[in-house]
Write an enzyme that holds these catalytic residues in place. Structure first.
Site, mmCIF file in Angstrom:
data_model
loop_
_atom_site.group_PDB
_atom_site.id
_atom_site.type_symbol
_atom_site.label_atom_id
_atom_site.label_comp_id
_atom_site.label_asym_id
_atom_site.label_seq_id
_atom_site.Cartn_x
_atom_site.Cartn_y
_atom_site.Cartn_z
ATOM 1 C CG ASP A 60 29.562 -34.933 -29.262
ATOM 2 O OD1 ASP A 60 30.393 -35.745 -29.700
ATOM 3 O OD2 ASP A 60 28.489 -34.667 -29.859
ATOM 4 C CD GLU A 101 33.804 -34.893 -35.754
ATOM 5 O OE1 GLU A 101 32.990 -34.302 -36.483
ATOM 6 O OE2 GLU A 101 33.635 -36.059 -35.348
HETATM 7 O O1 FUB Z 1 27.604 -35.515 -32.006
HETATM 8 C C1 FUB Z 1 27.562 -35.045 -33.325
HETATM 9 C C2 FUB Z 1 28.925 -34.892 -33.860
HETATM 10 O O2 FUB Z 1 29.600 -36.141 -33.799
HETATM 11 C C3 FUB Z 1 29.813 -33.968 -33.105
HETATM 12 O O3 FUB Z 1 29.550 -32.620 -33.318
HETATM 13 C C4 FUB Z 1 31.126 -34.446 -33.581
HETATM 14 O O4 FUB Z 1 32.221 -33.960 -32.875
HETATM 15 C C5 FUB Z 1 30.960 -35.935 -33.462
HETATM 16 O O5 FUB Z 1 31.163 -36.403 -32.159
#
Ligand code: FUB
Length: 340
Positions: free
Chosen positions: A32, A239
């Site tokens: 991320d 997301e």
């Molecule tokens: O790394 C945990 C979660 O997985 C992140 O918050 C999301 O965007 C995905 O990458």
């Protein structure tokens, strides 16, 4: 292979030499990546993956991260420095588990690290921690940002204003809210033919630690001006929202989650509506796909992650970087970075 034992206590240590499309950090698993230019240098604020032993499930409980490190390089291609652990969950009064994708912003010489975590009731909120330099360490506020919820904050500065984009469905809990109100721990999604759940935007207050307004939905439209629908899994928001500006156009990019693409939409202002344009990054090795986009010295870069260093373990990822290229009409050239 990186140690699976979580964070160490290291101060500045130099790690691997940079190579495009290879993991740029190999001493720990990182994911991320939110990249920014601060003080003329490239800083990376990633999640810190480790092996917790928690079994994989649909809600992402295996992403059990407990701290953050900050990395920097003078410019892309230079030596990478790990500035050590800059925030640990034990320092954050309200946070119980799962420190997910963070971001950082600078204002008046102070630096703000924004991070999601679950509270003691297993509800995600967004916290903030403050430092007087981009490499931290960061001191957390005692409570999460009032009225914050869900995951994946990213902060975009436009003129003198700072905007936070946030949200994630499924494990990210955005489906528990309507009009910013908690509806209970119930996974309620709009019907397939209805507009999909949308990412949120909120202007930050001058103190950078609170919201200046109620979060608003960001409309993402198709070329006919219709909102993307719930069943449009290849294009609708899941997301990891990120906004950057190129030649006076605002680019909102995000992950489509269960279809694993990074896609983008454009607008003429930070609130949108945004019009869907296309893919930036095809699926990578591992379930998640999460990125940031930043310019340095006239070149644009896509920071992303995949699971190649761990041999494909979805929750053990590594940050990579690739050059991002625009076409003359401002569209972004699609990339394919799958490795087996
Ligand atoms: O790394 C945990 C979660 O997985 C992140 O918050 C999301 O965007 C995905 O990458």
């Amino acid at each position: 292979k990186p140690s699976s034992a979580g964070a160490d206590e290291s101060d500045s240590i130099s790690v691997e030499v940079f190579e495009f499309d290879k993991p740029i950090i190999t001493e720990q698993y990182t994911a991320d990546p939110s990249a920014h230019i601060f003080d003329g240098k490239m800083y990376i604020y990633p999640s810190h993956d480790y092996e917790s032993g928690i079994p994989e499930d649909d809600l992402g409980n295996h992403f059990a991260m407990r701290d953050y490190h900050v990395y920097s390089m003078d410019s892309v291609g230079g030596k990478i420095t790990d500035h050590g652990k800059v925030l640990d969950i034990d320092q954050v009064d309200w946070a119980h588990r799962q420190m997910w994708a963070p971001d950082a912003a600078e204002k008046d010489g102070m630096y703000y690290l924004y991070f999601p975590a679950k509270d003691k009731d297993d509800v995600f909120h967004i916290g903030v921690a403050v430092a007087d330099n981009p490499a931290g360490p960061f001191k957390p506020e005692s409570d999460y940002i009032e009225d914050s919820y869900s995951i994946d904050p990213s902060v975009f500065k436009d003129g003198g204003e700072y905007y936070m984009y946030f949200g994630g469905i499924w494990g990210g809990q955005l489906q528990w809210y309507r009009d910013n109100k908690f509806q209970g721990k119930r996974d309620v999604y709009p019907d397939d033919e209805k507009p999909a759940l949308q990412p949120k935007i909120v202007k930050l207050a001058p103190d950078m630690k609170s919201f200046a307004e109620a979060p608003k939905d960001i409309a993402i439209l198709d070329k006919d001006g219709e909102l993307l629908k719930t069943l449009d899994n290849d294009r609708r928001f899941f997301e990891g929202a990120w906004v950057h500006k190129y030649k006076n156009t605002y680019y909102l990019s995000y992950s489509t989650g269960d279809t694993h693409n990074i896609v983008y939409a454009t607008a003429d202002n930070p609130y949108g509506p945004f019009t869907y344009q296309g893919k930036i990054l095809n699926p990578v090795l591992g379930w998640t796909n999460h990125h940031s986009i930043v310019e340095q010295n006239g070149k644009w870069y896509l920071f992303y992650h995949d699971s190649c260093l761990s041999g494909g373990k979805t929750h053990l990822r590594s940050v990579k970087v690739a050059e991002l290229k625009y076409n003359l009409d401002g569209t972004i050239q699609e990339m394919d970075k799958m490795v087996s």
